[in-house]
Enzyme design. Structure first.
Site, PDB file in Angstrom:
ATOM      1  N   ASP A 114       0.841  -1.205   0.000  1.00 10.92           N
ATOM      2  CA  ASP A 114       0.000   0.000   0.000  1.00 10.92           C
ATOM      3  C   ASP A 114       0.873   1.251   0.000  1.00 10.92           C
ATOM      4  OD1 ASP A 114      -2.084  -1.776   0.301  1.00 10.92           O
ATOM      5  OD2 ASP A 114      -2.149  -1.542   2.485  1.00 10.92           O
TER       6      ASP A 114
HETATM    7  N1  URA Z   1      -1.165  -5.974   3.987  1.00  8.11           N
HETATM    8  C1  URA Z   1      -1.652  -4.722   4.028  1.00  8.11           C
HETATM    9  O1  URA Z   1      -2.654  -4.458   4.659  1.00  8.11           O
HETATM   10  N2  URA Z   1      -0.978  -3.753   3.356  1.00  8.11           N
HETATM   11  C2  URA Z   1       0.171  -3.980   2.667  1.00  8.11           C
HETATM   12  O2  URA Z   1       0.728  -3.062   2.083  1.00  8.11           O
HETATM   13  C3  URA Z   1       0.658  -5.288   2.642  1.00  8.11           C
HETATM   14  C4  URA Z   1      -0.014  -6.269   3.318  1.00  8.11           C
END
Ligand code: URA
Length: 257
Positions: A114
């Site tokens: 993310d």
């Molecule tokens: N899980 C999440 O919630 N975000 C990420 O970026 C990776 C794994």
């Protein structure tokens, strides 16, 4: 996966092998620093056969690896996408010569993080490797350092561990339906920090797991994938190619079922 070309232009091969820009490698060829099968005056537009020809640069044999695999320490604020938008992309952190098309094709991201997540990001031209590392059917472990909003008591910590080991039912989010996560491993470091290892890579999986447990992730950093660990010497935003040993740690393990 795209077809690998075995016959390539000499200047392109050298540029894609990290010897510099097209202009720089042309200058090296003109300076007589490159030989092909003993001929030290090849032309820049000569084509070479990767499986047959012996190419030397400054007297050193060129070891051609078709595919490229980078480790990046992703900083927050960058999106894992090749398209621009309100945020810069992780490709904006890379030098032009590294992010362009390579011998093995285009670079793609292995398992997105993310925009606010940091840490280990793999970029490779090897589509097959990408598939093996990201497809839920191979159960590749991905480890995260997590900081939570609400402190968790010792008793509750044990409950979190059990719930994660059993598999947490995560709620729907955005366009994604709810799901039952495969069992993972949770280790506490303090009342608000822990390490979580998961085996799938569902959309926002880590954040949704802790949401389902009644908490909230305030900081997330991926620290490992398969047996590969993030090189903490890489500052946020830095990247480098994986060594042979690291590539084996990423790929050739009994974690691939
Ligand atoms: N899980 C999440 O919630 N975000 C990420 O970026 C990776 C794994």
């Amino acid at each position: 996966m795209g077809q690998i070309k075995e016959i390539v232009r000499l200047d392109r091969l050298l540029a894609n092998s990290g010897y510099g820009t097209r202009a720089e490698v042309k200058a090296m060829i003109h300076a007589g620093e490159v030989s092909v099968n003993g001929n030290s005056a090849p032309r820049v537009d000569d084509h070479v056969n990767l499986s047959k020809d012996r190419i030397e640069v400054c007297g050193q044999l060129l070891k051609v690896s078709i595919h490229t695999c980078y480790m990046m320490n992703k900083p927050a604020g960058y999106v894992c996408s090749s398209k621009g938008g309100p945020h810069a992309t992780v490709f904006d952190l890379m030098e032009e010569k590294d992010r362009g098309k390579r011998l093995g094709g285009e670079l793609s991201i292995v398992g997105r993080l993310d925009v606010d997540t940091e840490g280990l990001l793999i970029l490779t031209t090897d589509g097959e490797l990408n598939h093996r590392l990201t497809s839920p059917k191979y159960h590749i472990p991905k480890s995260y350092f997590v900081r939570l909003e609400n402190p968790v008591s010792a008793e509750k910590q044990e409950q979190y561990i059990q719930a994660v080991a059993k598999g947490v039912e995560i709620p729907p989010e955005d366009h994604e339906p709810g799901a039952l996560c495969r069992g993972g491993k949770l280790e506490w470091e303090s009342g608000v920090t822990c390490r979580l290892t998961i085996y799938e890579g569902l959309y926002h999986e880590v954040k949704r797991i802790f949401k389902a447990l009644g908490n909230q992730v305030v900081f997330l950093k991926r620290v490992g994938m398969n047996n590969l660990v993030l090189d903490e010497k890489l500052a946020p935003g830095e990247y480098r190619e994986l060594s042979e040993k690291e590539l084996s740690a990423l790929t050739l393990t009994n974690a691939i079922l």
